[in-house]
Design an enzyme around this catalytic site. Structure first.
Site, mmCIF file in Angstrom:
data_model
loop_
_atom_site.group_PDB
_atom_site.id
_atom_site.type_symbol
_atom_site.label_atom_id
_atom_site.label_comp_id
_atom_site.label_asym_id
_atom_site.label_seq_id
_atom_site.Cartn_x
_atom_site.Cartn_y
_atom_site.Cartn_z
ATOM 1 N N ARG A 1 -2.245 -5.540 -8.772
ATOM 2 C CA ARG A 1 -1.150 -6.510 -8.616
ATOM 3 C C ARG A 1 -1.224 -7.534 -9.732
ATOM 4 N NH1 ARG A 1 -2.932 -7.427 -2.566
ATOM 5 N NH2 ARG A 1 -4.847 -6.980 -3.683
ATOM 6 N N LYS B 1 -16.250 -7.891 4.422
ATOM 7 C CA LYS B 1 -15.592 -8.894 5.262
ATOM 8 C C LYS B 1 -15.435 -8.397 6.701
ATOM 9 C CE LYS B 1 -11.817 -6.997 2.647
ATOM 10 N NZ LYS B 1 -10.867 -7.063 1.624
ATOM 11 N N SER C 1 -2.934 -7.885 2.403
ATOM 12 C CA SER C 1 -3.184 -7.791 3.847
ATOM 13 C C SER C 1 -3.598 -9.150 4.402
ATOM 14 C CB SER C 1 -4.273 -6.760 4.140
ATOM 15 O OG SER C 1 -3.849 -5.490 3.742
ATOM 16 N N HIS D 1 0.844 -1.206 0.000
ATOM 17 C CA HIS D 1 0.000 0.000 0.000
ATOM 18 C C HIS D 1 0.883 1.262 0.000
ATOM 19 C CE1 HIS D 1 -3.214 -2.612 2.126
ATOM 20 N NE2 HIS D 1 -3.718 -2.307 0.946
HETATM 21 P P1 ADP Z 1 -10.084 -3.507 -0.499
HETATM 22 O O1 ADP Z 1 -10.435 -4.123 0.802
HETATM 23 O O2 ADP Z 1 -10.978 -2.399 -0.953
HETATM 24 O O3 ADP Z 1 -9.737 -4.497 -1.603
HETATM 25 P P2 ADP Z 1 -7.349 -3.119 0.322
HETATM 26 O O4 ADP Z 1 -7.128 -2.331 1.561
HETATM 27 O O5 ADP Z 1 -7.149 -4.589 0.416
HETATM 28 O O6 ADP Z 1 -8.759 -2.712 -0.232
HETATM 29 O O7 ADP Z 1 -6.444 -2.518 -0.827
HETATM 30 C C1 ADP Z 1 -6.640 -1.224 -1.307
HETATM 31 C C2 ADP Z 1 -6.042 -1.122 -2.691
HETATM 32 O O8 ADP Z 1 -4.646 -1.380 -2.605
HETATM 33 C C3 ADP Z 1 -6.591 -2.119 -3.705
HETATM 34 O O9 ADP Z 1 -6.653 -1.496 -4.972
HETATM 35 C C4 ADP Z 1 -5.569 -3.226 -3.714
HETATM 36 O O10 ADP Z 1 -5.550 -3.912 -4.949
HETATM 37 C C5 ADP Z 1 -4.302 -2.407 -3.509
HETATM 38 N N1 ADP Z 1 -3.210 -3.188 -2.925
HETATM 39 C C6 ADP Z 1 -3.226 -3.980 -1.847
HETATM 40 N N2 ADP Z 1 -2.028 -4.570 -1.643
HETATM 41 C C7 ADP Z 1 -1.228 -4.111 -2.642
HETATM 42 C C8 ADP Z 1 0.124 -4.357 -3.025
HETATM 43 N N3 ADP Z 1 0.893 -5.223 -2.373
HETATM 44 N N4 ADP Z 1 0.583 -3.721 -4.115
HETATM 45 C C9 ADP Z 1 -0.209 -2.889 -4.804
HETATM 46 N N5 ADP Z 1 -1.471 -2.611 -4.529
HETATM 47 C C10 ADP Z 1 -1.990 -3.220 -3.455
#
Ligand code: ADP
Length: 160
Positions: A89, A40, A127, A16
């Site tokens: 990703r 979730k 995450s 992130h």
């Molecule tokens: P959500 O729960 O809305 O999917 P996340 O908090 O999991 O949101 O992620 C927010 C954004 O960050 C999403 O677009 C996700 O694809 C991106 N993201 C999460 N991890 C990574 C990473 N390792 N590299 C690039 N983008 C990421």
């Protein structure tokens, strides 16, 4: 120009942060929007997630961390912002992200989504993987900011 990077951030990871750092090179101001509602069940509370995000991006002065309830397009309007930033990703993200972006355009046609690609080392970092590794007591230093690794340790101690 202003962009919103919305997500659950449960917890914020180095992936992130990688996207955020790239976004600050493109946008004048980036709002990291921490979603209250998610489909979730969250591991960390909204307050914990916001606190970890604030501490993890204190070195980025163009970034503001704000939590929001409800639709991201409504939050964007409130913040007077027309661009959503999402990370893309591996192939596995594509269908979901495309569907999300198309639904957001349907909800508000003047809001666009831009995708940023993380550095290769973060391509498979999520995450949910971080939470699994934490459960197994792995060293998290290559995956999350120090403040997040500490928060996992504290939660673990409290539950023992
Ligand atoms: P959500 O729960 O809305 O999917 P996340 O908090 O999991 O949101 O992620 C927010 C954004 O960050 C999403 O677009 C996700 O694809 C991106 N993201 C999460 N991890 C990574 C990473 N390792 N590299 C690039 N983008 C990421």
């Amino acid at each position: 120009m202003k962009g919103i990077y919305p997500g659950t951030f449960d917890p914020i990871s180095l992936g992130h942060l990688n996207i955020l750092e790239k976004a600050t090179k493109i946008f004048d101001e980036v709002i990291l929007g921490v979603a209250d509602y998610t489909a979730k069940e969250n591991y960390f509370s909204l307050e914990e997630r916001v606190d970890m995000c604030r501490k993890s991006c204190s070195h980025l002065d163009r970034v503001k961390v704000i939590s929001f309830k409800g639709l991201v397009v409504d939050f964007a309007k409130e913040q007077d912002c027309k661009v959503l930033i999402r990370g893309l990703r591996a192939v596995s993200d594509f269908e979901y992200e495309l569907s999300l972006a198309l639904h957001n355009v349907k909800l508000s046609e003047d809001i666009e989504t831009v995708f940023l690609v993380p550095s290769l080392r973060y391509m498979y970092l999520s995450s949910s993987m971080v939470r699994q590794l934490a459960d197994l007591n792995a060293d998290l230093k290559d995956f999350v900011p120090a403040v997040v690794a500490e928060a996992f340790k504290e939660k673990r101690h409290r539950s023992l």
